[in-house]
Motif scaffolding. Structure first.
Motif, short mmCIF file in Angstrom:
data_model
loop_
_atom_site.label_atom_id
_atom_site.label_comp_id
_atom_site.label_asym_id
_atom_site.label_seq_id
_atom_site.Cartn_x
_atom_site.Cartn_y
_atom_site.Cartn_z
N LYS A 85 27.54 -39.87 15.42
CA LYS A 85 27.79 -38.35 15.74
C LYS A 85 29.04 -37.80 14.26
O LYS A 85 30.05 -38.68 15.17
CB LYS A 85 28.24 -38.28 17.44
N VAL A 86 29.30 -36.53 14.89
CA VAL A 86 30.13 -35.80 14.20
C VAL A 86 30.84 -34.92 15.47
O VAL A 86 30.43 -34.58 16.26
CB VAL A 86 29.31 -34.99 13.21
N GLN A 87 32.14 -34.68 15.11
CA GLN A 87 33.13 -33.96 16.00
C GLN A 87 33.86 -33.13 14.87
O GLN A 87 34.84 -33.74 14.23
CB GLN A 87 33.62 -34.15 17.05
N TYR A 88 33.61 -31.77 15.32
CA TYR A 88 35.42 -30.46 14.91
C TYR A 88 36.28 -30.40 15.18
O TYR A 88 36.29 -30.30 16.26
CB TYR A 88 34.82 -29.78 13.72
N GLN A 89 36.90 -31.63 14.58
CA GLN A 89 38.33 -31.56 15.57
C GLN A 89 39.33 -30.40 14.42
O GLN A 89 40.33 -30.52 14.10
CB GLN A 89 39.34 -32.47 16.21
N ASP A 90 39.24 -28.80 14.32
CA ASP A 90 40.57 -28.06 13.73
C ASP A 90 41.10 -28.13 13.43
O ASP A 90 42.23 -28.64 13.33
CB ASP A 90 40.44 -26.64 14.42
N PRO A 91 40.69 -28.62 11.91
CA PRO A 91 40.20 -28.92 11.11
C PRO A 91 39.16 -29.93 10.46
O PRO A 91 39.11 -30.35 9.45
CB PRO A 91 40.75 -28.70 9.42
N TYR A 92 39.63 -31.20 11.12
CA TYR A 92 39.69 -32.49 10.84
C TYR A 92 37.77 -32.95 11.48
O TYR A 92 37.41 -32.40 12.70
CB TYR A 92 40.63 -33.28 11.53
N ALA A 93 37.79 -33.99 10.53
CA ALA A 93 36.79 -34.71 10.86
C ALA A 93 36.45 -35.95 11.35
O ALA A 93 37.33 -36.73 11.37
CB ALA A 93 35.54 -34.99 10.29
N ASP A 109 36.25 -42.96 13.45
CA ASP A 109 37.41 -42.61 12.99
C ASP A 109 37.35 -41.67 12.44
O ASP A 109 36.30 -40.83 12.41
CB ASP A 109 36.45 -43.19 11.40
N ALA A 110 38.33 -41.12 12.38
CA ALA A 110 38.83 -39.64 11.88
C ALA A 110 39.08 -39.43 10.24
O ALA A 110 39.84 -40.62 9.80
CB ALA A 110 40.27 -39.57 12.64
N GLY A 111 38.42 -38.99 9.52
CA GLY A 111 38.00 -38.92 7.97
C GLY A 111 39.66 -38.19 7.42
O GLY A 111 39.57 -38.78 6.45
N CYS A 112 40.54 -37.98 8.06
CA CYS A 112 42.06 -37.58 7.66
C CYS A 112 42.79 -39.05 7.20
O CYS A 112 43.70 -39.21 5.60
CB CYS A 112 42.19 -36.30 7.43
N SER A 113 42.04 -40.22 7.29
CA SER A 113 43.08 -41.29 7.87
C SER A 113 42.33 -42.37 7.16
O SER A 113 41.02 -41.83 6.49
CB SER A 113 43.05 -41.46 9.20
N ALA A 114 43.18 -43.10 6.67
CA ALA A 114 42.55 -43.63 4.92
C ALA A 114 42.19 -44.81 5.81
O ALA A 114 41.59 -45.96 4.87
CB ALA A 114 43.77 -44.75 4.76
N ARG A 115 42.09 -45.66 6.87
CA ARG A 115 41.80 -46.61 7.99
C ARG A 115 40.40 -45.83 8.38
O ARG A 115 40.98 -45.48 9.31
CB ARG A 115 42.70 -47.42 7.86
#
Length: 144
Positions: A85-93, A109-115
């Motif tokens: 599932k994908v969620q948009y949290q302006d502007p993060y994924a 997982d939040a796409g902006c984090s490295a882990r």
């Protein structure tokens, strides 16, 4: 007496079915592989979202395909055994991996984090719990 036995049998079968679906979660080795792939995939979706002028209205599958069109390996075949599932949290994924039946969360997982931000080790519903705020501050992530 037969009625009581029948009720006990049905209860045992239902309990067994619930336990079987929870124990069908990936083992540690599979979790390790999925974790790495999940971080890479969520990063690709995050990059895709960064270029959008507004929140996407496409299905999760379409978003994942669009985000990985430059490298189809990111949408690994291992994910086919699960629901993504994908969620948009302006502007993060934020991506959520759940059991094939869509009932149980496995990792998030939040796409902006490295882990990988959240490993689900106990039975939990397939629902987003992470909240990403400005500067990629991930609330609800596992402590490290």
């Amino acid at each position: 007496m037969k009625h009581r036995t029948l009720i006990s049998l049905v209860a045992a079968l239902l309990l067994g079915a619930c336990v079987a679906s929870i124990t069908a979660a990936p083992d540690n080795e599979e979790r390790g592989r999925l974790s790495t792939k999940m971080v890479n995939l969520s990063s690709a979706v995050d990059t895709y979202f960064a270029d959008l002028p507004k929140a996407p209205t496409d299905s999760d599958a379409t978003i994942l395909q669009n985000a990985t069109h430059h490298d189809n390996r990111l949408l690994s075949p291992e994910f086919e055994l699960y629901v993504l599932k994908v969620q948009y949290q302006d502007p993060y994924a934020v991506l959520l991996l759940c059991s094939k039946d869509g009932n149980w969360a496995i990792m998030e997982d939040a796409g902006c984090s490295a882990r990988l931000d959240r490993q689900v080790t106990h039975a939990a519903p397939c629902e987003f719990t992470l909240h990403v705020s400005r500067g990629c501050q991930v609330e609800g992530a596992d402590p490290w």
